[in-house]
Design an enzyme around this catalytic site. Structure first.
Site, PDB file in Angstrom:
ATOM      1  N   THR A 102      83.450 135.614  50.495  1.00 12.45           N
ATOM      2  CA  THR A 102      83.766 136.228  49.196  1.00 12.45           C
ATOM      3  C   THR A 102      85.094 136.988  49.252  1.00 12.45           C
ATOM      4  O   THR A 102      85.814 137.029  48.264  1.00 12.45           O
ATOM      5  CB  THR A 102      82.642 137.172  48.713  1.00 12.45           C
ATOM      6  OG1 THR A 102      82.294 138.063  49.760  1.00 12.45           O
ATOM      7  CG2 THR A 102      81.415 136.402  48.296  1.00 12.45           C
ATOM      8  N   ARG A 110      74.148 133.621  44.906  1.00 14.00           N
ATOM      9  CA  ARG A 110      72.979 134.372  44.455  1.00 14.00           C
ATOM     10  C   ARG A 110      73.222 135.873  44.294  1.00 14.00           C
ATOM     11  O   ARG A 110      72.337 136.580  43.848  1.00 14.00           O
ATOM     12  CB  ARG A 110      71.818 134.177  45.444  1.00 14.00           C
ATOM     13  CG  ARG A 110      71.273 132.789  45.446  1.00 14.00           C
ATOM     14  CD  ARG A 110      69.994 132.703  46.259  1.00 14.00           C
ATOM     15  NE  ARG A 110      69.383 131.397  46.115  1.00 14.00           N
ATOM     16  CZ  ARG A 110      69.767 130.305  46.729  1.00 14.00           C
ATOM     17  NH1 ARG A 110      70.776 130.342  47.569  1.00 14.00           N
ATOM     18  NH2 ARG A 110      69.165 129.156  46.527  1.00 14.00           N
ATOM     19  N   ASP A 146      83.062 125.545  53.125  1.00 14.73           N
ATOM     20  CA  ASP A 146      84.470 125.723  52.778  1.00 14.73           C
ATOM     21  C   ASP A 146      85.441 125.426  53.927  1.00 14.73           C
ATOM     22  O   ASP A 146      86.652 125.365  53.713  1.00 14.73           O
ATOM     23  CB  ASP A 146      84.720 127.147  52.250  1.00 14.73           C
ATOM     24  CG  ASP A 146      84.191 128.241  53.189  1.00 14.73           C
ATOM     25  OD1 ASP A 146      84.310 128.082  54.429  1.00 14.73           O
ATOM     26  OD2 ASP A 146      83.665 129.250  52.688  1.00 14.73           O
ATOM     27  N   HIS A 196      75.154 123.060  55.984  1.00 16.45           N
ATOM     28  CA  HIS A 196      75.092 122.525  54.623  1.00 16.45           C
ATOM     29  C   HIS A 196      76.242 121.564  54.333  1.00 16.45           C
ATOM     30  O   HIS A 196      76.539 121.287  53.175  1.00 16.45           O
ATOM     31  CB  HIS A 196      75.065 123.677  53.605  1.00 16.45           C
ATOM     32  CG  HIS A 196      73.783 124.467  53.645  1.00 16.45           C
ATOM     33  ND1 HIS A 196      73.629 125.698  53.058  1.00 16.45           N
ATOM     34  CD2 HIS A 196      72.583 124.191  54.219  1.00 16.45           C
ATOM     35  CE1 HIS A 196      72.390 126.152  53.273  1.00 16.45           C
ATOM     36  NE2 HIS A 196      71.748 125.258  53.979  1.00 16.45           N
ATOM     37  N   ASN A 200      74.881 142.398  56.044  1.00 17.83           N
ATOM     38  CA  ASN A 200      74.785 141.885  54.678  1.00 17.83           C
ATOM     39  C   ASN A 200      74.750 143.055  53.701  1.00 17.83           C
ATOM     40  O   ASN A 200      74.136 144.087  53.987  1.00 17.83           O
ATOM     41  CB  ASN A 200      73.510 141.032  54.515  1.00 17.83           C
ATOM     42  CG  ASN A 200      73.595 140.100  53.319  1.00 17.83           C
ATOM     43  OD1 ASN A 200      74.567 139.359  53.171  1.00 17.83           O
ATOM     44  ND2 ASN A 200      72.603 140.135  52.454  1.00 17.83           N
ATOM     45  N   ILE A 210      81.853 143.067  55.252  1.00 18.44           N
ATOM     46  CA  ILE A 210      81.976 142.158  56.392  1.00 18.44           C
ATOM     47  C   ILE A 210      83.373 142.154  57.010  1.00 18.44           C
ATOM     48  O   ILE A 210      83.516 142.133  58.242  1.00 18.44           O
ATOM     49  CB  ILE A 210      81.584 140.728  55.947  1.00 18.44           C
ATOM     50  CG1 ILE A 210      80.079 140.705  55.639  1.00 18.44           C
ATOM     51  CG2 ILE A 210      81.932 139.692  56.996  1.00 18.44           C
ATOM     52  CD1 ILE A 210      79.633 139.497  54.857  1.00 18.44           C
TER      53      ILE A 210
END
Ligand SMILES: [Zn+2]
Length: 252
Positions: free
Chosen positions: A29, A37, A107, A124, A223, A241
């Site tokens: 991010t 989410r 990514d 993923h 987190n 982070i």
């Protein structure tokens, strides 16, 4: 313990020689990639966006596919680069302490930051490749984007005519068994399991924390929001982070 990164680090962390790291959307991010989410998540703001990453809709509806390709083409224009969190994990590898880097992200920013591709397990999949849903033929995203730019809104497989999709794991699609096995092996074979920027609610990936703990690893969760595994963790860090990770991988 819950809070900022402790200073000094506990000895079991600064002295750990084999860390397995699991990353989720939260580490990207700060590079401008929205998570899904969280409070500003893509699905939180636009529930229809979930259709674009659900296999049954994608296969059944050409308009969903065209929209997915358009969105991919638009995202490409954005300037996305790795941040301090990604770079800290490159440092961890250079220290010789990284057992494996498991990521839920598609990514490619870990590799872009300098992490060795052979250490990164993309649970993923990746947006940098496309795969045919019929014959499995894989090509680069760049080649697909070239066809989009040339005016084909829903390019078909050049081998068999089947439906092409980014080589990511959509809802309704199984994870790659070999990748998942390798991830489970790395979770079972580490001193410290570090879960970063993942809400730990999507299985089977979230279960990797249980595997690590069952094999005696210390567990660290970094987190912004609480996760179901905070109670099991030896250390829970709420600090952002991109500042927490450089401090966590620094040696005492
Ligand atoms: Zn094909």
């Amino acid at each position: 313990m819950t809070g900022d990164v402790p200073d000094p680090l506990p000895g079991w962390l600064s002295g750990a020689g084999r860390l397995t790291v699991l990353t989720g959307a939260g580490i990207s991010t700060d590079s401008g990639i929205p998570d899904y989410r969280g409070p500003d998540g893509v699905w939180t703001r636009d529930p229809d966006a979930e259709k674009l990453v659900t296999l049954s809709y994608y296969v059944a509806d050409p308009e969903i596919r065209r929209k997915a390709w358009r969105m991919r083409a638009d995202l490409r224009a954005g300037d996305v680069t790795p941040n301090a969190g990604h770079r800290a994990l490159v440092d961890l590898e250079r220290q010789g302490r990284l057992r494996a880097l498991l990521t839920q992200n598609v990514d490619g920013l870990h590799q872009a930051a300098g992490s060795s591709p052979e250490r990164v397990l993309e649970l993923h999949g990746t947006v940098h490749a496309v795969a045919c849903l019929s014959c499995g033929d894989r090509t680069s995203m760049d080649s697909a984007m070239g066809r989009i730019d040339a005016g084909d809104p829903d390019p078909a497989c050049l081998v068999c005519g089947g439906i092409l999709k980014s080589a990511t794991v959509s809802f309704g699609q199984a994870l790659d068994g070999a990748v998942l096995d390798a991830a489970a092996g790395a979770a079972a074979d580490c001193d410290v399991f570090l879960a970063v920027g993942t809400s730990l609610v999507v299985y089977p990936v979230a279960g990797l924390v249980e595997i690590a703990a069952a094999h005696g690893a210390r567990v660290v969760v970094v987190n912004a929001e609480p996760t179901p595994y905070d109670g099991l963790a030896d250390l829970v860090v709420r600090e952002p982070i991109s500042t927490a990770l450089p401090r966590l991988v620094a040696r005492a």
